[in-house]
Design a protein around this motif. Structure first.
Motif, PDB file in Angstrom:
ATOM      1  N   TYR A   1     -11.305  37.896 -27.606  1.00  0.00           N
ATOM      2  CA  TYR A   1     -11.081  38.027 -26.161  1.00  0.00           C
ATOM      3  C   TYR A   1     -11.554  36.751 -25.465  1.00  0.00           C
ATOM      4  O   TYR A   1     -12.399  36.050 -26.003  1.00  0.00           O
ATOM      5  CB  TYR A   1     -11.916  39.171 -25.580  1.00  0.00           C
ATOM      6  N   TYR A   2     -10.999  36.518 -24.287  1.00  0.00           N
ATOM      7  CA  TYR A   2     -11.590  35.474 -23.441  1.00  0.00           C
ATOM      8  C   TYR A   2     -11.985  36.094 -22.108  1.00  0.00           C
ATOM      9  O   TYR A   2     -11.423  37.118 -21.700  1.00  0.00           O
ATOM     10  CB  TYR A   2     -10.639  34.280 -23.244  1.00  0.00           C
ATOM     11  N   TRP A   3     -12.987  35.499 -21.481  1.00  0.00           N
ATOM     12  CA  TRP A   3     -13.478  36.037 -20.206  1.00  0.00           C
ATOM     13  C   TRP A   3     -12.659  35.465 -19.060  1.00  0.00           C
ATOM     14  O   TRP A   3     -12.605  34.259 -18.867  1.00  0.00           O
ATOM     15  CB  TRP A   3     -14.960  35.678 -20.034  1.00  0.00           C
TER      16      TRP A   3
ATOM     17  N   GLU B   1     -12.486  34.756 -15.530  1.00  0.00           N
ATOM     18  CA  GLU B   1     -13.473  34.636 -14.446  1.00  0.00           C
ATOM     19  C   GLU B   1     -12.937  35.143 -13.108  1.00  0.00           C
ATOM     20  O   GLU B   1     -13.662  35.763 -12.335  1.00  0.00           O
ATOM     21  CB  GLU B   1     -13.923  33.182 -14.299  1.00  0.00           C
TER      22      GLU B   1
ATOM     23  N   ARG C   1     -13.168  40.113 -16.063  1.00  0.00           N
ATOM     24  CA  ARG C   1     -12.983  41.061 -17.169  1.00  0.00           C
ATOM     25  C   ARG C   1     -12.607  40.311 -18.448  1.00  0.00           C
ATOM     26  O   ARG C   1     -12.177  39.155 -18.400  1.00  0.00           O
ATOM     27  CB  ARG C   1     -11.913  42.099 -16.834  1.00  0.00           C
ATOM     28  N   TRP C   2     -12.797  41.022 -19.578  1.00  0.00           N
ATOM     29  CA  TRP C   2     -12.390  40.445 -20.862  1.00  0.00           C
ATOM     30  C   TRP C   2     -10.890  40.650 -21.032  1.00  0.00           C
ATOM     31  O   TRP C   2     -10.381  41.738 -20.761  1.00  0.00           O
ATOM     32  CB  TRP C   2     -13.118  41.140 -22.009  1.00  0.00           C
TER      33      TRP C   2
ATOM     34  N   LYS D   1     -15.126  35.998 -27.021  1.00  0.00           N
ATOM     35  CA  LYS D   1     -15.808  37.080 -27.743  1.00  0.00           C
ATOM     36  C   LYS D   1     -14.999  37.511 -28.963  1.00  0.00           C
ATOM     37  O   LYS D   1     -13.773  37.657 -28.887  1.00  0.00           O
ATOM     38  CB  LYS D   1     -15.982  38.280 -26.799  1.00  0.00           C
TER      39      LYS D   1
END
Lengths: 190, 275
Positions: free
Chosen positions: B238-240, B242, B246-247, B266
């Motif tokens: 996953y990427y955050w 911004e 949320r993921w 993540k």
């Protein structure tokens, strides 16, 4: 050394170490002032020994961590402070105006802090040398990078000496135990 | 007449002021020296990047020209058998391998894609008749690999002067590890960054695109598929996001996702079921 003198020295040592170990901004300290007073009241040798001893204990208990290789330099620096107190006793007299005396002690406080900082910064420089830095660069860097701390130390010490010296002298003049030591000759500045 | 005592203390005050002024001058001199050195290093690194960038674009333009020539010939060809294009195509592949030899050697994923392409070519080369569709597929595969290699080369040029700082989280389901402020060169993919911070095993899937890699295990925690193929555990990335806080599940393979400075990523060990 009589009992009362010993008691006063022990009290001052405890006070000095307690203040030294209390949380405070870096390089704002009262140790040199107390050490200087001890030198002034008890003489050069006692002042030097007191200063060295306080820094020895501080080296182990300081909140900034163990002093390590810099400890001997701190001890020598503070011994010089105590020694200077003893020398200054010979030049204190009551003919000075209070403002002049405060100014004098403030300059003295700043000068003492400067000498102490130069000595301890050389200690730091020697650590740099031991880690492989060329000697001249090591000493020069240690002195230069300590500039801000030195400025804080010199200023704070000038204020401490300038503000506290006269009241301290008055208190010491009023102490009965002084009659057997520092008040034997003439009273301190009052 | 100035009193001797006053003179002494004035001298002391001057000594204090002069000493402090000197150490401050020394401090600013050292700072200036350090800054000049850093500036020089930065300039050298920028010049190096510019020079590498020039080389990379020249290489790209030359190879692109040769590809365009072959593509033009293929587009205007009216026959049914495209075998005659295999020879110039082989030349193109060889040139590609020659020009991007270092990248192919250091990037296992790209090397596998290259070998796949070479394998496809060999298969077609055995045939007496090559259809338009078959050759077009081959050309497309070549172009994809060529674009990837060119992009990597350009990223490499930039990475000589730009470093990224990323945060990677590994969620093993029973514990979480954070690798904060991990320093990587610009152009690094999530796959490369993960390889840097953890022991991983993975499988290369030629048919997956974009990105051909699926992670099999991270630090000995292995993905698992039930023999019935109805459920299992996989490593999903996953990427955050911004802006939305949320993921977001990784939309491509981890080897195709390029990290950004300050990005948060993540790896999640997740259960899945089918259907």
């Amino acid at each position: 050394m009589n009992t009362s003198k010993l008691a006063s020295l022990i009290t001052l040592t405890a006070l000095c170490i307690a203040i030294q170990l209390a949380p405070r901004p870096p390089n704002v300290e009262f140790t040199s002032f107390i050490t200087f007073i001890v030198g002034l009241t008890q003489g050069t040798i006692m002042g030097a020994l007191f200063g060295a001893f306080v820094m020895f204990v501080n080296g182990f208990l300081s909140p900034w961590g163990f002093s390590g290789l810099n400890m001997p330099f701190q001890m020598v620096g503070m011994a010089i402070v105590g020694f200077s107190g003893g020398i200054y006793r010979k030049f204190t007299h009551n003919e000075l105006k209070p403002t002049q005396f405060c100014l004098e002690t403030a300059i003295l406080g700043g000068f003492i802090a400067l000498i102490y900082d130069i000595i301890t910064n050389i200690g730091v420089g020697i650590q740099f040398i031991l880690s492989g830095t060329p000697p001249m660069l090591a000493i020069f860097s240690a002195l230069a990078y300590g500039a801000f701390f030195s400025a804080v130390h010199v200023s704070s010490n000038s204020i401490v000496f300038g503000v506290l010296f006269v009241p301290f002298m008055k208190i010491l003049n009023g102490l009965k135990i002084g009659e057997t030591s520092w008040l034997k000759k003439e009273p301190l500045y009052s | 007449m100035v009193e001797k005592r006053t003179l002494i203390f004035v001298t002391l005050a001057v000594v204090v002021w002069a000493s402090l002024a000197s150490v401050f001058a020394g401090y600013y001199y050292l700072q200036f020296e350090n800054s000049s050195k850093q500036l020089e290093e930065a300039q050298n690194s920028l010049s190096k990047s510019a020079s590498s960038y020039d080389k990379a674009t020249n290489k790209y333009n030359t190879l692109l020209g040769e590809y365009a020539e072959l593509y033009g010939n293929y587009s205007y060809y009216t026959g049914d058998n495209y075998t005659e294009f295999l020879k110039p195509f082989k030349k193109l592949i060889d040139k590609l391998a020659e020009n991007y030899a270092t990248l192919l050697l250091t990037h296992e994923d790209l090397n596998k894609t290259y070998l796949e392409l070479l394998g496809k070519y060999e298969t077609l080369n055995q045939q007496n008749n090559v259809t338009k569709q078959e050759f077009e597929n081959l050309l497309n595969r070549y172009y994809n690999l060529f674009s990837l290699l060119a992009l990597k080369e350009l990223e490499k040029a930039i990475s000589e002067s730009v470093k990224l700082s990323v945060n990677i989280c590994i969620n093993y389901s029973d514990r979480i590890e954070w690798y904060n402020e991990t320093q990587v060169p610009a152009g690094t993919t999530l796959f490369e960054a993960t390889k840097k911070i953890a022991n991983i095993t993975y499988t290369y899937y030629p048919l997956l695109e974009p990105g051909h890699i699926l992670i099999d295990s991270i630090n000995e925690k292995a993905a698992y598929t039930d023999p019935s193929y109805t459920c299992g555990y996989s490593w999903i990335w996953y990427y955050w996001d911004e802006s939305n806080g949320r993921w977001v599940v990784g939309p491509v393979g981890c080897d195709a996702w390029h990290l950004r400075d300050g990005g948060i990523y993540k790896w999640n060990y997740e259960k899945w079921t089918w259907p």
